[in-house]
Design a protein around this motif. Structure first.
Motif, PDB file in Angstrom:
ATOM      1  N   PRO A 103      36.610  42.092  39.756  1.00 41.69           N
ATOM      2  CA  PRO A 103      36.094  41.421  40.958  1.00 41.69           C
ATOM      3  C   PRO A 103      35.424  42.360  41.955  1.00 41.69           C
ATOM      4  O   PRO A 103      34.510  41.943  42.671  1.00 41.69           O
ATOM      5  CB  PRO A 103      37.354  40.795  41.570  1.00 41.69           C
ATOM      6  N   LEU A 104      35.833  43.621  42.008  1.00 40.26           N
ATOM      7  CA  LEU A 104      35.238  44.550  42.960  1.00 40.26           C
ATOM      8  C   LEU A 104      33.746  44.726  42.716  1.00 40.26           C
ATOM      9  O   LEU A 104      32.959  44.830  43.666  1.00 40.26           O
ATOM     10  CB  LEU A 104      35.956  45.902  42.878  1.00 40.26           C
ATOM     11  N   TYR A 105      33.331  44.748  41.457  1.00 43.11           N
ATOM     12  CA  TYR A 105      31.914  44.908  41.124  1.00 43.11           C
ATOM     13  C   TYR A 105      31.232  43.563  40.873  1.00 43.11           C
ATOM     14  O   TYR A 105      30.032  43.424  41.118  1.00 43.11           O
ATOM     15  CB  TYR A 105      31.787  45.792  39.879  1.00 43.11           C
ATOM     16  N   MET A 106      32.010  42.588  40.403  1.00 39.53           N
ATOM     17  CA  MET A 106      31.418  41.304  40.044  1.00 39.53           C
ATOM     18  C   MET A 106      30.955  40.548  41.280  1.00 39.53           C
ATOM     19  O   MET A 106      29.899  39.889  41.252  1.00 39.53           O
ATOM     20  CB  MET A 106      32.431  40.471  39.257  1.00 39.53           C
ATOM     21  N   THR A 107      31.690  40.627  42.379  1.00 39.99           N
ATOM     22  CA  THR A 107      31.315  39.892  43.585  1.00 39.99           C
ATOM     23  C   THR A 107      30.074  40.474  44.251  1.00 39.99           C
ATOM     24  O   THR A 107      29.451  39.798  45.071  1.00 39.99           O
ATOM     25  CB  THR A 107      32.484  39.902  44.580  1.00 39.99           C
ATOM     26  N   LYS A 142      34.947  32.751  45.822  1.00 37.37           N
ATOM     27  CA  LYS A 142      35.615  31.830  46.741  1.00 37.37           C
ATOM     28  C   LYS A 142      36.873  32.431  47.366  1.00 37.37           C
ATOM     29  O   LYS A 142      37.292  32.002  48.436  1.00 37.37           O
ATOM     30  CB  LYS A 142      35.969  30.538  46.000  1.00 37.37           C
ATOM     31  N   LYS A 143      37.486  33.396  46.705  1.00 35.14           N
ATOM     32  CA  LYS A 143      38.672  34.026  47.293  1.00 35.14           C
ATOM     33  C   LYS A 143      38.324  34.826  48.536  1.00 35.14           C
ATOM     34  O   LYS A 143      39.178  35.012  49.421  1.00 35.14           O
ATOM     35  CB  LYS A 143      39.347  34.938  46.263  1.00 35.14           C
ATOM     36  N   ALA A 144      37.092  35.331  48.629  1.00 34.61           N
ATOM     37  CA  ALA A 144      36.597  36.051  49.806  1.00 34.61           C
ATOM     38  C   ALA A 144      37.524  37.188  50.211  1.00 34.61           C
ATOM     39  O   ALA A 144      37.900  37.346  51.374  1.00 34.61           O
ATOM     40  CB  ALA A 144      36.403  35.077  50.968  1.00 34.61           C
ATOM     41  N   GLN A 149      41.100  45.054  49.423  1.00 34.58           N
ATOM     42  CA  GLN A 149      41.989  44.209  48.626  1.00 34.58           C
ATOM     43  C   GLN A 149      41.551  44.167  47.162  1.00 34.58           C
ATOM     44  O   GLN A 149      42.387  44.208  46.261  1.00 34.58           O
ATOM     45  CB  GLN A 149      42.014  42.790  49.210  1.00 34.58           C
ATOM     46  N   LEU A 150      40.247  44.089  46.926  1.00 35.43           N
ATOM     47  CA  LEU A 150      39.755  44.084  45.553  1.00 35.43           C
ATOM     48  C   LEU A 150      39.973  45.422  44.872  1.00 35.43           C
ATOM     49  O   LEU A 150      40.228  45.483  43.663  1.00 35.43           O
ATOM     50  CB  LEU A 150      38.260  43.735  45.541  1.00 35.43           C
ATOM     51  N   VAL A 155      43.361  46.172  36.420  1.00 35.73           N
ATOM     52  CA  VAL A 155      42.867  45.309  35.346  1.00 35.73           C
ATOM     53  C   VAL A 155      43.989  44.432  34.795  1.00 35.73           C
ATOM     54  O   VAL A 155      43.788  43.248  34.506  1.00 35.73           O
ATOM     55  CB  VAL A 155      42.237  46.157  34.227  1.00 35.73           C
ATOM     56  N   VAL A 156      45.185  45.002  34.673  1.00 43.56           N
ATOM     57  CA  VAL A 156      46.306  44.219  34.138  1.00 43.56           C
ATOM     58  C   VAL A 156      46.704  43.090  35.078  1.00 43.56           C
ATOM     59  O   VAL A 156      47.292  42.087  34.638  1.00 43.56           O
ATOM     60  CB  VAL A 156      47.509  45.145  33.858  1.00 43.56           C
ATOM     61  N   ASP A 157      46.394  43.247  36.373  1.00 47.10           N
ATOM     62  CA  ASP A 157      46.711  42.181  37.321  1.00 47.10           C
ATOM     63  C   ASP A 157      45.818  40.961  37.131  1.00 47.10           C
ATOM     64  O   ASP A 157      46.150  39.865  37.616  1.00 47.10           O
ATOM     65  CB  ASP A 157      46.572  42.695  38.757  1.00 47.10           C
ATOM     66  N   LEU A 158      44.701  41.140  36.463  1.00 40.88           N
ATOM     67  CA  LEU A 158      43.770  40.026  36.241  1.00 40.88           C
ATOM     68  C   LEU A 158      44.176  39.144  35.075  1.00 40.88           C
ATOM     69  O   LEU A 158      43.609  38.062  34.893  1.00 40.88           O
ATOM     70  CB  LEU A 158      42.361  40.564  35.998  1.00 40.88           C
ATOM     71  N   PHE A 159      45.146  39.603  34.276  1.00 41.71           N
ATOM     72  CA  PHE A 159      45.553  38.816  33.109  1.00 41.71           C
ATOM     73  C   PHE A 159      46.118  37.457  33.504  1.00 41.71           C
ATOM     74  O   PHE A 159      45.852  36.447  32.841  1.00 41.71           O
ATOM     75  CB  PHE A 159      46.595  39.576  32.286  1.00 41.71           C
ATOM     76  N   ASN A 160      46.896  37.419  34.576  1.00 37.63           N
ATOM     77  CA  ASN A 160      47.494  36.154  34.999  1.00 37.63           C
ATOM     78  C   ASN A 160      46.433  35.155  35.454  1.00 37.63           C
ATOM     79  O   ASN A 160      46.552  33.942  35.214  1.00 37.63           O
ATOM     80  CB  ASN A 160      48.499  36.400  36.123  1.00 37.63           C
ATOM     81  N   GLU A 161      45.379  35.663  36.126  1.00 38.50           N
ATOM     82  CA  GLU A 161      44.312  34.774  36.577  1.00 38.50           C
ATOM     83  C   GLU A 161      43.532  34.189  35.407  1.00 38.50           C
ATOM     84  O   GLU A 161      43.036  33.061  35.470  1.00 38.50           O
ATOM     85  CB  GLU A 161      43.362  35.532  37.507  1.00 38.50           C
ATOM     86  N   ALA A 162      43.402  34.975  34.326  1.00 39.88           N
ATOM     87  CA  ALA A 162      42.603  34.536  33.176  1.00 39.88           C
ATOM     88  C   ALA A 162      43.462  34.033  32.022  1.00 39.88           C
ATOM     89  O   ALA A 162      42.955  33.858  30.916  1.00 39.88           O
ATOM     90  CB  ALA A 162      41.719  35.689  32.697  1.00 39.88           C
ATOM     91  N   ASN A 163      44.738  33.782  32.270  1.00 41.15           N
ATOM     92  CA  ASN A 163      45.662  33.492  31.178  1.00 41.15           C
ATOM     93  C   ASN A 163      45.376  32.156  30.504  1.00 41.15           C
ATOM     94  O   ASN A 163      45.413  32.042  29.282  1.00 41.15           O
ATOM     95  CB  ASN A 163      47.099  33.517  31.713  1.00 41.15           C
TER      96      ASN A 163
END
Length: 247
Positions: A103-107, A142-144, A149-150, A155-163
């Motif tokens: 998200p840091l680079y994607m946004t 949308k999380k803004a 924070q980003l 990377v491992v923290d993103l697994f739950n969002e994409a699970n």
């Protein structure tokens, strides 16, 4: 990983600049070498030159600065540039493109550029992530969240969002989490293996050896979770009695 790629690019630009103007770099290096040699009471001199030389470089030169510049400094710079070009060539760009899913680079990237960056790793890793990119991009926009924070998101923290809703993105994130930026982890495993597998432990099985090496490499994690390890893992091993022949 993107920051690493930009850092490597800056290093290559500096090396190319030094290669284009080698006099400035060589004079500075030889000046430092002479200072060290003077402290050690060593005289820096040019090796004996011959008309035909096969075992070492024999470049034509009028002084010692020019000789060492042509025989040592310039070949060393060329070797560094060549090694960096091979290690960070276009063939390895899909691994760096995976970092764009963070998200840091994607946004900070438009959805068009995001699809363009995703083409390389989709083809390389045989991933069909096109249908999920728009949703994944909109989710974090949308999380803004702030940049701080980003930046704290691993990377491992993103697994739950994409699970559940982003299986292809989760697969890409798993691949990204297994790609090391350097060879430090591999080198640590080699040095750990030398300490763990001694002459007294030469007959242990592969599974046990792997477990001991992982515990040695990630010793900080073992210390922080020592209570969990003692209650769970040790109890599990103790529940499986081994039949030892005691003679």
């Amino acid at each position: 990983m993107i920051s690493l790629g930009e850092h490597i690019k800056n290093i290559k630009d500096i090396l190319r600049n030094d290669r284009e103007f080698p006099n400035r770099m060589s004079d500075e290096m030889l000046q430092r070498a002479r200072a060290v040699a003077m402290d050690l009471n060593i005289e820096i001199s040019i090796p004996r030159l011959a008309h035909k030389q096969t075992h070492r470089s024999n470049p034509p030169s009028d002084n010692d600065n020019e000789y060492w510049r042509r025989s040592l400094i310039i070949p060393y710079i060329d070797s560094l540039i060549s090694s960096l070009n091979i290690r960070f060539s276009q063939e390895n760009t899909p691994a760096f493109a995976l970092s764009k899913l963070h998200p840091l680079y994607m946004t900070k990237t438009s959805i068009t550029d995001l699809h363009k960056n995703a083409e390389s790793f989709q083809e390389f890793y045989n991933l069909d992530i096109t249908g999920e990119l728009n949703l994944w991009h909109n989710l974090w926009v949308k999380k803004a969240l702030t940049d701080d924070q980003l930046r704290d998101i691993e990377v491992v923290d993103l697994f739950n969002e994409a699970n559940i809703f982003y299986p292809a993105v989760r697969k890409a994130l798993i691949i990204l989490s297994t790609i090391p930026c350097t060879t430090a982890t591999v080198e640590r495993s080699f040095s750990t293996l030398r300490r763990v597998k001694t002459w007294l432990r030469s007959t242990m099985g592969e599974e046990r050896l792997t477990g001991l090496c992982l515990m040695s490499v990630h010793r900080n994690y073992s210390k922080e979770n020592s209570e969990f390890i003692e209650k769970t893992i040790i109890d599990k091993f103790s529940s499986n009695p081994r039949r030892l022949l005691l003679n």
